[in-house]
Design an enzyme around this catalytic site. Structure first.
Site, PDB file in Angstrom:
ATOM      1  N   ASP A  68      37.490  37.540  40.411  1.00 31.25           N
ATOM      2  CA  ASP A  68      37.529  38.923  40.888  1.00 31.25           C
ATOM      3  C   ASP A  68      38.156  39.853  39.846  1.00 31.25           C
ATOM      4  O   ASP A  68      38.687  39.398  38.830  1.00 31.25           O
ATOM      5  CB  ASP A  68      38.282  39.012  42.217  1.00 31.25           C
ATOM      6  CG  ASP A  68      39.515  38.103  42.268  1.00 31.25           C
ATOM      7  OD1 ASP A  68      40.040  37.747  41.197  1.00 31.25           O
ATOM      8  OD2 ASP A  68      39.950  37.749  43.369  1.00 31.25           O
ATOM      9  N   ASN A 137      47.020  36.151  53.883  1.00 31.22           N
ATOM     10  CA  ASN A 137      46.147  36.397  55.043  1.00 31.22           C
ATOM     11  C   ASN A 137      44.945  35.450  55.074  1.00 31.22           C
ATOM     12  O   ASN A 137      44.025  35.633  55.857  1.00 31.22           O
ATOM     13  CB  ASN A 137      45.666  37.859  55.050  1.00 31.22           C
ATOM     14  CG  ASN A 137      44.818  38.204  53.834  1.00 31.22           C
ATOM     15  OD1 ASN A 137      44.525  37.350  52.992  1.00 31.22           O
ATOM     16  ND2 ASN A 137      44.417  39.466  53.721  1.00 31.22           N
ATOM     17  N   HIS A 139      42.800  34.891  52.536  1.00 36.91           N
ATOM     18  CA  HIS A 139      41.655  35.230  51.675  1.00 36.91           C
ATOM     19  C   HIS A 139      41.548  34.253  50.503  1.00 36.91           C
ATOM     20  O   HIS A 139      42.552  33.687  50.062  1.00 36.91           O
ATOM     21  CB  HIS A 139      41.703  36.687  51.194  1.00 36.91           C
ATOM     22  CG  HIS A 139      42.730  37.004  50.158  1.00 36.91           C
ATOM     23  ND1 HIS A 139      43.393  38.208  50.108  1.00 36.91           N
ATOM     24  CD2 HIS A 139      43.224  36.299  49.095  1.00 36.91           C
ATOM     25  CE1 HIS A 139      44.227  38.224  49.084  1.00 36.91           C
ATOM     26  NE2 HIS A 139      44.142  37.077  48.456  1.00 36.91           N
ATOM     27  N   GLU A 144      38.495  39.403  51.950  1.00 33.18           N
ATOM     28  CA  GLU A 144      39.486  39.697  52.972  1.00 33.18           C
ATOM     29  C   GLU A 144      38.970  39.283  54.357  1.00 33.18           C
ATOM     30  O   GLU A 144      37.764  39.034  54.530  1.00 33.18           O
ATOM     31  CB  GLU A 144      39.795  41.207  52.952  1.00 33.18           C
ATOM     32  CG  GLU A 144      40.379  41.708  51.631  1.00 33.18           C
ATOM     33  CD  GLU A 144      41.858  41.308  51.424  1.00 33.18           C
ATOM     34  OE1 GLU A 144      42.257  40.195  51.816  1.00 33.18           O
ATOM     35  OE2 GLU A 144      42.607  42.137  50.851  1.00 33.18           O
TER      36      GLU A 144
END
Ligand code: F6R
Length: 263
Positions: A68, A137, A139, A144
């Protein structure tokens, strides 16, 4: 899925590096690596660098694709993932920078940049081993919660929680970019093998959710339960909420650390 529980982050790095070196051995010098940024893979890159420095691993002909990149940060910005990969992967592992790819978060046509990235990965023959971290979280990459489980490289909006988690690299929360380009979950699943590394208590909930929880877009890393060759390498603290930890230890002590189709 194979879960390996290590004493500490240093051992996480060594176990993950051994697994990656095995893939390089199997695939040959033109192996294609998928590389993550962030704190989690640092011990893995350090352990790989030790192997390179000792002459036991040659990555000079390897290709690499980053997971990313932030949108809008110039490539030369110290916190761009382009810079991170240069500093922590290309230089210490002696990769050829011309064979290392990072999504172009500065492109005027971001959609086109994502398509081109997928095409470049396909032209390279696909990723042989994808290194991953996991966000608090759940990811992976910057996919996400509620990301499509079959998504491809695309523009994503970062959650506030991810921006807060990454604020440690920036002077203020406002300075953390709001958007990114990330390989999709479908893109990650196409890698021939994946090694996810996680250390520290702050990762314990996410690790338990993605390894032992339901497969759900709410916890995107759980999609790895569909991967036939996924290895999760964690330290004791990150493993502390795994209900089946004793079973994983029993499996590790009884067989070599190479994923098999029966994982
Ligand atoms: C990095 C990436 C992210 C990180 C995750 C954990 O390229 O795509 O998924 O792996 O946010 O970050 P750290 O390791 O800094 O806790």
């Amino acid at each position: 899925m194979e879960v390996v529980i290590c004493d500490d982050d240093r051992e996480v790095g060594h176990v993950a590096a051994a697994q990656i070196a095995q893939v390089v051995d199997d695939r040959g010098p033109s192996v294609v690596l998928g590389v993550a940024t962030g704190s989690s893979p640092m011990s893995t890159y350090a352990a790989l660098a030790e192997l390179v420095d000792a002459g036991r691993l040659d990555l000079s002909h390897a290709q690499a694709f980053a997971l990313d990149e932030y949108v809008g940060l110039p490539k030369g910005h110290p916190q761009s993932y382009h810079s991170f990969i240069q500093r922590h992967v290309v230089e210490p592992l002696h990769l050829n920078p011309h064979r290392v790819h990072v999504p172009d978060g500065t492109a005027s046509d971001l959609e086109r940049a994502c398509i081109d990235y997928e095409l470049a990965m396909a032209a390279a023959g696909g990723v042989d081993v994808q290194i991953l971290g996991v966000g608090s979280n759940g990811h992976i990459g910057f996919n996400e919660p509620t990301s499509s489980l079959s998504s491809r490289t695309r523009l994503k909006t970062l959650t506030r929680r991810t921006r807060e988690d990454n604020q440690r690299f920036f002077p203020t929360l406002d300075a953390v970019p709001t958007h990114c380009l990330t390989q999709g979950l479908g893109t990650i699943l196409d890698a021939r093998s994946v090694v996810l590394v996680a250390s520290g208590e702050h990762k314990a909930d996410a690790v338990a959710a993605i390894v032992e929880g339901p497969v759900t877009a709410r916890r995107p890393g759980s999609v790895l339960q569909f991967h036939r060759f996924a290895t999760i390498v964690v330290d004791e603290a990150a493993a502390s909420k795994l209900e089946l930890a004793d079973y994983y230890r029993q499996v590790s002590s009884a067989k070599p650390l190479v994923p098999t189709s029966t994982s």
